[in-house]
Design a protein around this motif. Sequence first.
Motif, PDB file in Angstrom:
ATOM      1  N   LYS A 122      89.659  20.577  69.153  1.00 15.73           N
ATOM      2  CA  LYS A 122      88.974  20.158  67.995  1.00 15.73           C
ATOM      3  C   LYS A 122      87.936  19.110  68.111  1.00 15.73           C
ATOM      4  O   LYS A 122      86.621  19.056  67.868  1.00 15.73           O
ATOM      5  N   ASP A 147      92.695  27.494  66.364  1.00 17.00           N
ATOM      6  CA  ASP A 147      93.336  26.469  65.384  1.00 17.00           C
ATOM      7  C   ASP A 147      93.320  27.309  64.001  1.00 17.00           C
ATOM      8  O   ASP A 147      92.575  28.143  63.630  1.00 17.00           O
ATOM      9  N   SER A 148      94.811  27.431  63.623  1.00 13.55           N
ATOM     10  CA  SER A 148      95.135  28.341  62.631  1.00 13.55           C
ATOM     11  C   SER A 148      94.202  28.405  61.086  1.00 13.55           C
ATOM     12  O   SER A 148      93.831  29.310  60.813  1.00 13.55           O
ATOM     13  N   GLU A 149      93.578  27.002  61.119  1.00 16.91           N
ATOM     14  CA  GLU A 149      92.808  26.933  59.874  1.00 16.91           C
ATOM     15  C   GLU A 149      91.436  27.735  60.165  1.00 16.91           C
ATOM     16  O   GLU A 149      90.838  28.322  59.089  1.00 16.91           O
ATOM     17  N   ASN A 214      94.170  14.963  61.604  1.00 14.68           N
ATOM     18  CA  ASN A 214      93.931  16.011  61.975  1.00 14.68           C
ATOM     19  C   ASN A 214      93.152  17.101  60.880  1.00 14.68           C
ATOM     20  O   ASN A 214      92.274  17.909  61.338  1.00 14.68           O
ATOM     21  N   LYS A 215      93.659  16.738  59.746  1.00  7.02           N
ATOM     22  CA  LYS A 215      92.786  17.414  58.739  1.00  7.02           C
ATOM     23  C   LYS A 215      91.410  17.084  58.489  1.00  7.02           C
ATOM     24  O   LYS A 215      90.587  17.930  58.508  1.00  7.02           O
ATOM     25  N   GLU A 218      89.493  18.783  61.049  1.00  7.91           N
ATOM     26  CA  GLU A 218      89.252  20.049  60.943  1.00  7.91           C
ATOM     27  C   GLU A 218      88.157  20.146  59.920  1.00  7.91           C
ATOM     28  O   GLU A 218      87.360  21.337  59.758  1.00  7.91           O
TER      29      GLU A 218
END
Length: 384
Positions: A122, A147-149, A214-215, A218
Amino acid sequence: MKNIAILGSTGSIGRNTLDVVRHFPGKFKITALAAHSNIEVLFKQIKEFHPVFVCVADKEAGISLKRRVGSKIKLFTGESGLGQIVKDKGIDKVVLAISGADALRPLLSAIDSGKEVALANKEALVIAGSIVMSRAFKKKAKIIPIDSEQSAIWQCLAGEDKNALRVIHLTASGGPLRELDKNRLKSISLKEVMKHPRWKMGKKISVDSATLMNKGLEVLEAMYLFGVGPEKIKVVIHPEAIIHSMVEFMDGTIIAQLSATDMRIPIQYALSYPERLANKLARVDFYKLQRLSFQEPDLKRFPCLRLAYQAAYDGGTAPCVLNAANEVCVEEFLRGGINFISLPGIIERVLERHKNTGKPGINDIYHADGWARQETKGLIRRMG
Ligand code: MG
């Protein structure tokens, strides 16, 4: 048959990618493997997957591996080797699974040579998102998120009119410290930070998940990948980690992507896209699951998420500085040099001292990255 290069093959995403490849021998072939320095694992991977090219970023480790593999394999060492590998005509798809800002150079080389990129990293998008996306557009290089999201958002948006998008609901499991007593955060150990309730991941991303940085990364990543402003991205805590993100349209319709919590699912889709392949991975059992829950994130408890939003609104080189300061802090924390609780304060100080450059070119990015690393190291040293 797709010929695949994996950069970062010995890390968590790299190993999961190889496991997907292992199950579809008629679909995917490993053409290149690259790792930082874990030559023991890399050697085993070479013996199993027989790549044409291998790259070891750490030169000394590369030399000792060369002795073991002989002359049959084209072996590169050093960071520049990554750039050389991704350009090779025999490679169709590059899986970019290196962590940190180091991924930016190989990502740009892959894009410049028109390769399809399955992107797990990311940081490269966070620090140079506009540059990466406009170059990918020009070179017609597809970027497919791992990345899953981001994979979820991407799947929810497929075939939709982006102008009809109202808001992206970016889900977060909340990390391992979500319910921990606030006073305990001061003395939290590395081991507790590494114990993520839903995902098994590498070290850097485990720390980032515990701080919620991390969020935050993202949010920035989604901004660039899907071309939306931060006001259209809302983080929602969803501890079960079954919904990997949702997209809400202006008519009130919400589309969500759900699956079992296994990274091999989004990895497999990034490899096989646009095809879907049957597998034997875990399924969601709604009878057992019974309920899904949601919460608003606590920005006081997790200031890193607030800082990431601030950097997203500021734009320019602010996301790059946020990322660099965070990378240095995480390394220091992993080494035992700073407390868990001091991370956000240090990152905030560095952001405050930064003179933002609007519409940065690639050199502005590298410059801001270097400046922020020095500044962060200096601050930590003075904290002593
Ligand atoms: Mg994620």
